[in-house]
Motif scaffolding. Structure first.
Motif, PDB file in Angstrom:
ATOM      1  N   TYR A 103      34.597  29.110  41.393  1.00 52.01           N
ATOM      2  CA  TYR A 103      35.285  28.812  43.258  1.00 52.01           C
ATOM      3  C   TYR A 103      36.453  30.335  42.534  1.00 52.01           C
ATOM      4  O   TYR A 103      37.567  30.176  43.774  1.00 52.01           O
ATOM      5  CB  TYR A 103      36.346  27.710  42.256  1.00 52.01           C
ATOM      6  N   CYS A 104      36.007  30.731  41.544  1.00 53.52           N
ATOM      7  CA  CYS A 104      37.609  30.996  41.097  1.00 53.52           C
ATOM      8  C   CYS A 104      37.362  33.139  41.824  1.00 53.52           C
ATOM      9  O   CYS A 104      36.215  34.086  42.356  1.00 53.52           O
ATOM     10  CB  CYS A 104      37.111  32.739  39.282  1.00 53.52           C
ATOM     11  N   ILE A 105      38.522  33.155  42.416  1.00 51.44           N
ATOM     12  CA  ILE A 105      38.244  34.426  43.706  1.00 51.44           C
ATOM     13  C   ILE A 105      39.227  35.384  43.813  1.00 51.44           C
ATOM     14  O   ILE A 105      39.794  36.841  43.903  1.00 51.44           O
ATOM     15  CB  ILE A 105      39.186  33.931  44.939  1.00 51.44           C
ATOM     16  N   LYS A 106      38.833  36.154  41.535  1.00 54.71           N
ATOM     17  CA  LYS A 106      39.054  37.120  41.423  1.00 54.71           C
ATOM     18  C   LYS A 106      40.552  37.746  41.071  1.00 54.71           C
ATOM     19  O   LYS A 106      40.335  38.739  41.276  1.00 54.71           O
ATOM     20  CB  LYS A 106      38.205  38.191  41.208  1.00 54.71           C
ATOM     21  N   CYS A 107      41.504  37.354  42.014  1.00 58.87           N
ATOM     22  CA  CYS A 107      42.617  37.166  41.991  1.00 58.87           C
ATOM     23  C   CYS A 107      43.661  37.764  40.444  1.00 58.87           C
ATOM     24  O   CYS A 107      44.070  38.277  40.250  1.00 58.87           O
ATOM     25  CB  CYS A 107      43.484  36.443  42.431  1.00 58.87           C
ATOM     26  N   GLY A 108      43.437  37.462  39.239  1.00 57.56           N
ATOM     27  CA  GLY A 108      43.814  37.658  38.481  1.00 57.56           C
ATOM     28  C   GLY A 108      44.985  37.212  37.896  1.00 57.56           C
ATOM     29  O   GLY A 108      45.918  37.538  36.780  1.00 57.56           O
ATOM     30  N   ALA A 109      45.287  36.733  38.670  1.00 58.57           N
ATOM     31  CA  ALA A 109      46.918  35.419  38.343  1.00 58.57           C
ATOM     32  C   ALA A 109      47.095  34.605  36.736  1.00 58.57           C
ATOM     33  O   ALA A 109      48.040  35.157  36.401  1.00 58.57           O
ATOM     34  CB  ALA A 109      47.038  34.598  39.514  1.00 58.57           C
ATOM     35  N   CYS A 110      45.795  33.913  36.671  1.00 55.16           N
ATOM     36  CA  CYS A 110      45.606  33.293  35.062  1.00 55.16           C
ATOM     37  C   CYS A 110      45.689  34.496  34.056  1.00 55.16           C
ATOM     38  O   CYS A 110      46.476  34.354  33.041  1.00 55.16           O
ATOM     39  CB  CYS A 110      44.515  32.568  35.119  1.00 55.16           C
ATOM     40  N   ILE A 111      45.517  36.248  34.122  1.00 56.70           N
ATOM     41  CA  ILE A 111      45.766  36.488  33.282  1.00 56.70           C
ATOM     42  C   ILE A 111      46.416  37.639  33.803  1.00 56.70           C
ATOM     43  O   ILE A 111      47.145  37.853  32.083  1.00 56.70           O
ATOM     44  CB  ILE A 111      44.705  38.317  33.875  1.00 56.70           C
ATOM     45  N   GLU A 123      40.518  34.393  30.057  1.00 52.71           N
ATOM     46  CA  GLU A 123      39.980  32.808  29.457  1.00 52.71           C
ATOM     47  C   GLU A 123      39.024  32.756  30.981  1.00 52.71           C
ATOM     48  O   GLU A 123      37.547  31.956  30.373  1.00 52.71           O
ATOM     49  CB  GLU A 123      40.437  31.506  29.080  1.00 52.71           C
ATOM     50  N   ILE A 124      39.292  32.808  31.342  1.00 53.09           N
ATOM     51  CA  ILE A 124      38.071  32.747  32.643  1.00 53.09           C
ATOM     52  C   ILE A 124      37.092  33.319  32.887  1.00 53.09           C
ATOM     53  O   ILE A 124      35.751  33.391  32.753  1.00 53.09           O
ATOM     54  CB  ILE A 124      38.470  32.947  34.507  1.00 53.09           C
ATOM     55  N   GLY A 125      37.610  34.404  32.005  1.00 53.95           N
ATOM     56  CA  GLY A 125      36.624  35.470  31.447  1.00 53.95           C
ATOM     57  C   GLY A 125      35.861  35.744  30.605  1.00 53.95           C
ATOM     58  O   GLY A 125      34.359  35.396  30.376  1.00 53.95           O
ATOM     59  N   VAL A 135      48.623  28.542  37.440  1.00 58.60           N
ATOM     60  CA  VAL A 135      49.352  29.532  38.170  1.00 58.60           C
ATOM     61  C   VAL A 135      47.985  29.427  39.014  1.00 58.60           C
ATOM     62  O   VAL A 135      48.081  30.815  40.594  1.00 58.60           O
ATOM     63  CB  VAL A 135      49.503  30.660  37.789  1.00 58.60           C
ATOM     64  N   CYS A 136      47.187  28.929  39.195  1.00 60.77           N
ATOM     65  CA  CYS A 136      45.701  29.581  39.240  1.00 60.77           C
ATOM     66  C   CYS A 136      45.440  28.528  41.362  1.00 60.77           C
ATOM     67  O   CYS A 136      45.632  27.839  40.872  1.00 60.77           O
ATOM     68  CB  CYS A 136      44.288  29.386  38.662  1.00 60.77           C
ATOM     69  N   PRO A 137      45.564  29.245  41.731  1.00 60.41           N
ATOM     70  CA  PRO A 137      44.963  29.403  43.517  1.00 60.41           C
ATOM     71  C   PRO A 137      44.071  28.094  44.059  1.00 60.41           C
ATOM     72  O   PRO A 137      44.269  27.479  44.251  1.00 60.41           O
ATOM     73  CB  PRO A 137      45.236  30.591  44.184  1.00 60.41           C
ATOM     74  N   MET A 138      43.330  28.015  43.047  1.00 56.36           N
ATOM     75  CA  MET A 138      41.986  27.640  43.396  1.00 56.36           C
ATOM     76  C   MET A 138      42.098  26.650  42.441  1.00 56.36           C
ATOM     77  O   MET A 138      40.800  25.599  42.919  1.00 56.36           O
ATOM     78  CB  MET A 138      40.910  28.377  42.724  1.00 56.36           C
ATOM     79  N   GLY A 139      42.920  25.953  41.071  1.00 51.55           N
ATOM     80  CA  GLY A 139      43.085  24.524  40.603  1.00 51.55           C
ATOM     81  C   GLY A 139      42.155  24.458  39.865  1.00 51.55           C
ATOM     82  O   GLY A 139      41.465  23.363  39.775  1.00 51.55           O
ATOM     83  N   ILE A 140      41.500  25.657  38.981  1.00 46.29           N
ATOM     84  CA  ILE A 140      40.821  26.052  37.883  1.00 46.29           C
ATOM     85  C   ILE A 140      40.689  25.300  36.861  1.00 46.29           C
ATOM     86  O   ILE A 140      42.198  25.513  36.426  1.00 46.29           O
ATOM     87  CB  ILE A 140      39.551  27.219  38.181  1.00 46.29           C
ATOM     88  N   ASP A 141      40.348  24.039  36.442  1.00 43.11           N
ATOM     89  CA  ASP A 141      41.324  24.294  34.275  1.00 43.11           C
ATOM     90  C   ASP A 141      40.341  24.725  33.902  1.00 43.11           C
ATOM     91  O   ASP A 141      39.574  24.759  33.498  1.00 43.11           O
ATOM     92  CB  ASP A 141      40.537  22.754  34.493  1.00 43.11           C
ATOM     93  N   ILE A 142      41.050  26.331  33.251  1.00 50.21           N
ATOM     94  CA  ILE A 142      40.348  27.044  32.267  1.00 50.21           C
ATOM     95  C   ILE A 142      40.533  26.715  31.917  1.00 50.21           C
ATOM     96  O   ILE A 142      39.611  26.978  30.857  1.00 50.21           O
ATOM     97  CB  ILE A 142      41.326  27.988  32.884  1.00 50.21           C
ATOM     98  N   VAL A 143      41.674  25.955  31.271  1.00 52.41           N
ATOM     99  CA  VAL A 143      42.115  25.267  29.718  1.00 52.41           C
ATOM    100  C   VAL A 143      40.644  24.193  29.003  1.00 52.41           C
ATOM    101  O   VAL A 143      40.150  24.317  28.066  1.00 52.41           O
ATOM    102  CB  VAL A 143      43.487  24.868  29.470  1.00 52.41           C
TER     103      VAL A 143
HETATM  104  S1  SF4 Z   1      43.741  32.822  38.548  1.00 50.94           S
HETATM  105 FE1  SF4 Z   1      41.903  31.116  39.243  1.00 50.94          FE
HETATM  106  S2  SF4 Z   1      41.388  31.977  40.806  1.00 50.94           S
HETATM  107 FE2  SF4 Z   1      42.680  33.722  39.823  1.00 50.94          FE
HETATM  108  S3  SF4 Z   1      41.156  34.801  38.440  1.00 50.94           S
HETATM  109 FE3  SF4 Z   1      41.874  33.255  37.198  1.00 50.94          FE
HETATM  110  S4  SF4 Z   1      40.808  31.854  37.018  1.00 50.94           S
HETATM  111 FE4  SF4 Z   1      40.034  33.739  39.073  1.00 50.94          FE
END
Ligand code: SF4
Length: 436
Positions: free
Chosen positions: A320-328, A349-351, A380-388
């Motif tokens: 679902y990641c849109i590669k926005c980089g907010a999580c980074i 960590e999404i990486g 912060v993830c706009p897609m609500g991804i549970d990265i952790v």
């Molecule tokens: S914040 Fe969410 S959507 Fe944006 S890069 Fe990270 S995982 Fe992907």
């Protein structure tokens, strides 16, 4: 090199990064600025929560229906006179793109930013065949000069302070350029202008591709994406299959979700929609393909583990990641060590999760352990991804594969012997306190 040696080497690199003052300066400047801009942008977008919710629905639906979307995109692209290709892995993609370039006798290829081609090492594959590749995104251009991997998915040269960029471009141009963003940008503009016109092939990525009309969505600020996709006679768009969405309206929603989160802008300067090759019917309504833009358009989609990921309940949400980089930008570990430590081709960590599927467990196993599980990324993830949550699942698989990092192997015996996981004797428990 054994796994234990690789892990030790990784720890040494972490130590070096922590002692690299130039890197720390660059990361501090950039992550703080982008994070603050994102916060401002989100507070100014009254319907942002609607966009975010809709973007999540679109991606969730799309990942469930990938085979159907791939088929519709193929039909739409071919109906418009374009060529569609689904590459099964990195090698397949590189060979296909190289073949197209060779068929057009390409000596020079210009590119706009594409993480998918970073993933497949496309530049290396083309250069090995004697084709010159020029990155035109300013950040990508700089890391190409330095022969480095991107250290961020949105701002690839974020690790370079302006002083270092000035030194690099001064060497390239033979002029003494000051560490001034305006002057350095002008210098790169001068270098790249003629490349767009001379190139036989332009390669872009895509922020989304809509399956209804085979429309490519390109989100950029610099304007290079438009040059690359219009000036050369051949345009090749390379993207992962997860970029497919059902309709043009859905593609625009994804772009609207990307902009504030990626760069802190309400919208970027350019959002390009490309549907088929350039054409005209201005002379007696006779259709002629290839007017001011490319005569040939190729859409090359990449699987490389994505279809498998889409079926894996533990990890499919990574698509679902849109590669926005907010999580980074918000990650406290990334802010200290940067993406060359905390990443392979994809960072953060999404990486780590993407790396596991695209490049294998070994490439992800070191930096999967840099996460402190603070949860800022999830927040912060706009897609609500549970990265952790995915990092925990990834670590489970690393341990099951017999790749537990050496210090963690001692953990059970430490608890048994010292009653703590660190292997410290209990009498040292209060050593941190100063005597009163
Ligand atoms: S914040 Fe969410 S959507 Fe944006 S890069 Fe990270 S995982 Fe992907």
């Amino acid at each position: 090199m054994s796994w234990d040696e690789s892990f030790q080497e990784f720890r040494d690199r972490v130590r070096d990064a922590l002692n690299n003052q130039r890197l720390r300066t660059a990361l501090d400047r950039a992550t703080e600025t982008i994070y603050a801009a994102r916060k401002r942008a989100l507070s100014r977008l009254p319907y942002y929560s609607y966009i975010e919710k809709r973007a999540r629905e679109i991606k969730t639906w799309s990942i469930e229906h990938l085979p159907e979307l791939i088929q519709s995109t193929k039909e739409a692209v071919e109906e418009l006179g374009g060529v569609f290709y689904l590459a099964k892995d990195a090698k397949d993609l590189n060979e296909y793109v190289a073949k197209i370039c060779e068929q057009h006798d390409a000596k020079l290829v210009v590119k706009s930013k594409s993480m998918t081609t970073e993933e497949t090492f496309l530049n290396d594959a083309l250069e090995q065949r004697g084709i010159e590749v020029v990155e035109t995104d300013l950040g990508e251009f700089l890391i190409q000069l330095k022969k480095e991997a991107p250290s961020h998915i949105v701002v690839p040269a974020v690790h370079m302070p302006k002083e270092e960029i000035a030194e690099l471009l001064s060497r390239l141009t033979g002029k003494s350029l000051p560490p001034d963003a305006e002057k350095l940008t002008r210098a790169v503009r001068e270098i790249l202008r003629e490349k767009y016109i001379k190139a036989e092939v332009g390669i872009t990525g895509a922020n989304a591709i809509s399956a209804d009309f085979g429309t490519i969505f390109l989100v950029t600020n610099e304007g290079n994406g438009r040059f690359v996709s219009t000036a050369p006679p051949v345009h090749i768009c390379v993207a992962g299959v997860e970029k497919l969405v059902p309709t043009v309206a859905d593609g625009l929603t994804i772009c609207q979700a990307v902009c504030p989160n990626a760069t802190g802008q309400l919208l970027t300067s350019y959002i390009s929609l490309i549907t088929g090759p350039s054409r005209t019917a201005d002379i007696e309504l006779t259709t002629v393909v290839g007017v001011h833009g490319p005569r040939e358009l190729y859409i090359v989609l990449l699987d490389n583990g994505r279809m498998k990921m889409a079926k894996d309940p533990d990890f499919k949400q990574a698509l679902y990641c849109i590669k926005c980089g907010a999580c980074i930008n918000i990650c406290p570990v990334y802010r200290e060590v940067g993406g060359h430590i905390m990443g392979y081709r994809y960072v953060g960590e999404i990486g780590a999760v993407l790396t596991y599927f695209y490049h294998g467990l070994e490439k992800a196993a070191t930096f999967a352990y840099t996460c402190t599980e603070c949860g800022a990324c999830n927040h912060v993830c706009p897609m609500g991804i549970d990265i952790v949550g995915m990092v925990e699942k990834l670590r489970e698989r690393i341990v099951k594969a017999g790749m537990t990092p050496p210090p963690l192997r001692e953990l059970p015996s430490n608890v048994e012997k010292y009653k703590n996981p660190f292997g410290e004797p209990p009498e040292k428990r209060t050593a941190w306190m100063t005597e009163s």
